[in-house]
Design a protein around this motif. Structure first.
Motif, PDB file in Angstrom:
ATOM      1  N   ALA A 112       0.663  -0.899  -0.283  1.00  0.00           N
ATOM      2  CA  ALA A 112       0.500  -0.321  -0.237  1.00  0.00           C
ATOM      3  C   ALA A 112       1.025   1.217  -0.018  1.00  0.00           C
ATOM      4  O   ALA A 112       1.146   2.326  -0.860  1.00  0.00           O
ATOM      5  CB  ALA A 112      -0.967   0.328   0.573  1.00  0.00           C
ATOM      6  N   ARG A 113       2.419   1.494   0.617  1.00  0.00           N
ATOM      7  CA  ARG A 113       2.693   2.725   0.596  1.00  0.00           C
ATOM      8  C   ARG A 113       4.058   2.296  -0.623  1.00  0.00           C
ATOM      9  O   ARG A 113       3.807   3.962  -0.936  1.00  0.00           O
ATOM     10  CB  ARG A 113       3.707   2.503   2.068  1.00  0.00           C
ATOM     11  N   LYS A 114       4.150   1.481  -1.164  1.00  0.00           N
ATOM     12  CA  LYS A 114       4.713   1.506  -2.256  1.00  0.00           C
ATOM     13  C   LYS A 114       3.606   1.765  -3.726  1.00  0.00           C
ATOM     14  O   LYS A 114       3.984   2.576  -4.272  1.00  0.00           O
ATOM     15  CB  LYS A 114       5.050   0.205  -2.679  1.00  0.00           C
ATOM     16  N   LEU A 115       2.961   1.707  -2.932  1.00  0.00           N
ATOM     17  CA  LEU A 115       1.683   2.393  -4.567  1.00  0.00           C
ATOM     18  C   LEU A 115       0.502   2.912  -4.117  1.00  0.00           C
ATOM     19  O   LEU A 115      -0.402   3.802  -4.936  1.00  0.00           O
ATOM     20  CB  LEU A 115       0.380   1.411  -4.582  1.00  0.00           C
ATOM     21  N   LYS A 116       1.314   3.690  -3.003  1.00  0.00           N
ATOM     22  CA  LYS A 116       0.924   4.803  -2.357  1.00  0.00           C
ATOM     23  C   LYS A 116      -0.910   4.623  -2.125  1.00  0.00           C
ATOM     24  O   LYS A 116      -1.479   5.989  -3.278  1.00  0.00           O
ATOM     25  CB  LYS A 116       0.785   6.184  -3.568  1.00  0.00           C
ATOM     26  N   ILE A 117      -1.525   4.104  -1.858  1.00  0.00           N
ATOM     27  CA  ILE A 117      -2.465   3.856  -2.078  1.00  0.00           C
ATOM     28  C   ILE A 117      -3.546   3.610  -0.456  1.00  0.00           C
ATOM     29  O   ILE A 117      -3.578   3.282   0.378  1.00  0.00           O
ATOM     30  CB  ILE A 117      -3.373   1.965  -1.968  1.00  0.00           C
ATOM     31  N   LYS A 118      -3.637   5.735   0.130  1.00  0.00           N
ATOM     32  CA  LYS A 118      -3.382   5.856   1.222  1.00  0.00           C
ATOM     33  C   LYS A 118      -4.960   5.500   1.873  1.00  0.00           C
ATOM     34  O   LYS A 118      -4.800   4.494   2.998  1.00  0.00           O
ATOM     35  CB  LYS A 118      -4.300   7.700   1.029  1.00  0.00           C
ATOM     36  N   ASP A 119      -6.060   5.060   0.991  1.00  0.00           N
ATOM     37  CA  ASP A 119      -7.507   4.346   1.736  1.00  0.00           C
ATOM     38  C   ASP A 119      -7.136   2.460   2.334  1.00  0.00           C
ATOM     39  O   ASP A 119      -7.320   2.640   3.260  1.00  0.00           O
ATOM     40  CB  ASP A 119      -8.527   4.460   0.588  1.00  0.00           C
ATOM     41  N   PHE A 120      -6.575   2.138   1.394  1.00  0.00           N
ATOM     42  CA  PHE A 120      -5.968   0.991   2.176  1.00  0.00           C
ATOM     43  C   PHE A 120      -5.275   0.875   3.140  1.00  0.00           C
ATOM     44  O   PHE A 120      -5.028  -0.007   4.256  1.00  0.00           O
ATOM     45  CB  PHE A 120      -4.869   0.022   0.504  1.00  0.00           C
ATOM     46  N   GLU A 121      -4.159   1.758   2.519  1.00  0.00           N
ATOM     47  CA  GLU A 121      -2.895   1.807   4.461  1.00  0.00           C
ATOM     48  C   GLU A 121      -3.720   1.906   5.346  1.00  0.00           C
ATOM     49  O   GLU A 121      -3.014   1.497   6.387  1.00  0.00           O
ATOM     50  CB  GLU A 121      -2.229   2.887   3.628  1.00  0.00           C
ATOM     51  N   ASP A 122      -4.989   2.716   5.168  1.00  0.00           N
ATOM     52  CA  ASP A 122      -5.062   3.341   6.809  1.00  0.00           C
ATOM     53  C   ASP A 122      -6.036   1.896   6.915  1.00  0.00           C
ATOM     54  O   ASP A 122      -5.866   1.754   8.128  1.00  0.00           O
ATOM     55  CB  ASP A 122      -6.578   4.520   6.181  1.00  0.00           C
ATOM     56  N   TRP A 123      -7.074   1.459   5.895  1.00  0.00           N
ATOM     57  CA  TRP A 123      -7.534   0.174   6.684  1.00  0.00           C
ATOM     58  C   TRP A 123      -6.722  -0.789   7.261  1.00  0.00           C
ATOM     59  O   TRP A 123      -6.688  -1.103   8.451  1.00  0.00           O
ATOM     60  CB  TRP A 123      -8.129  -0.603   5.827  1.00  0.00           C
ATOM     61  N   VAL A 124      -5.656  -1.176   6.627  1.00  0.00           N
ATOM     62  CA  VAL A 124      -4.545  -2.419   6.934  1.00  0.00           C
ATOM     63  C   VAL A 124      -3.688  -1.350   8.525  1.00  0.00           C
ATOM     64  O   VAL A 124      -3.959  -2.595   9.488  1.00  0.00           O
ATOM     65  CB  VAL A 124      -3.562  -2.238   6.285  1.00  0.00           C
ATOM     66  N   ASN A 125      -3.700  -0.562   8.797  1.00  0.00           N
ATOM     67  CA  ASN A 125      -3.220   0.024  10.230  1.00  0.00           C
ATOM     68  C   ASN A 125      -3.825  -0.264  10.088  1.00  0.00           C
ATOM     69  O   ASN A 125      -3.763  -0.140  12.259  1.00  0.00           O
ATOM     70  CB  ASN A 125      -2.476   1.726   9.742  1.00  0.00           C
ATOM     71  N   GLN A 126      -5.418  -0.124  10.385  1.00  0.00           N
ATOM     72  CA  GLN A 126      -6.518  -0.239  11.678  1.00  0.00           C
ATOM     73  C   GLN A 126      -6.485  -1.602  11.217  1.00  0.00           C
ATOM     74  O   GLN A 126      -6.738  -1.882  13.191  1.00  0.00           O
ATOM     75  CB  GLN A 126      -7.844   0.518  11.620  1.00  0.00           C
TER      76      GLN A 126
END
Length: 143
Positions: A30-44
């Motif tokens: 998610a970070r590499k591809l800069k997919i913010k919504d997906f990154e936020d979900w994974v972090n949660q």
């Protein structure tokens, strides 16, 4: 060696992969591809939810109370609407804590009911002076 996305796909198809490992690798993607919504979900999922919980993290179980002399007993509430208020729970926990609960050597998954709800249950069961309440779920491993 393939890309991290291909590795993630292969691990996701493996029955031996754990969810927290997949999520950590997903966070890198998610970070590499800069997919913010997906990154936020994974972090949660990895760190736990502080506010709104997705519907798939809402569970229901059977209410039990602990009698210090005889063990856990079912707590029966006659009014179904009231019972439903106590039977349902939201899993705010990090995924590693949920994995730990699921992997314990027990056929049941038990989650302690928050103290404020336990106090309300004590008022409903006026013959019980003090008790510990929990939600209990039958674990179906492999399903």
């Amino acid at each position: 060696m393939g890309s991290i996305v291909q590795e993630l796909q292969m691990e996701a198809m493996s029955s031996t992969s754990n969810i927290s490992g997949l999520l950590r690798k997903s966070l890198v993607v998610a970070r590499k591809l800069k997919i913010k919504d997906f990154e936020d979900w994974v972090n949660q999922e990895l760190n736990g939810y502080s506010e709104e919980v997705p519907e798939y993290r809402e569970i229901s179980g059977n209410i039990q109370y602990l009698d210090v002399y005889n063990g856990w007993y079912p707590a029966f509430i006659r009014d179904e609407k009231t019972a439903d208020l106590f039977r349902k729970s939201k899993l705010y926990h990090p995924i590693t804590e949920i994995e730990d609960l699921v992997n314990r050597e027990s056929k049941y998954l038990a989650i302690e009911i928050p103290q404020i709800l336990q106090n309300s249950l004590l008022k409903l069961f006026n013959e019980i002076e003090s008790a510990q309440f929990r939600l209990c779920f039958l674990k179906l491993k492999g399903c």
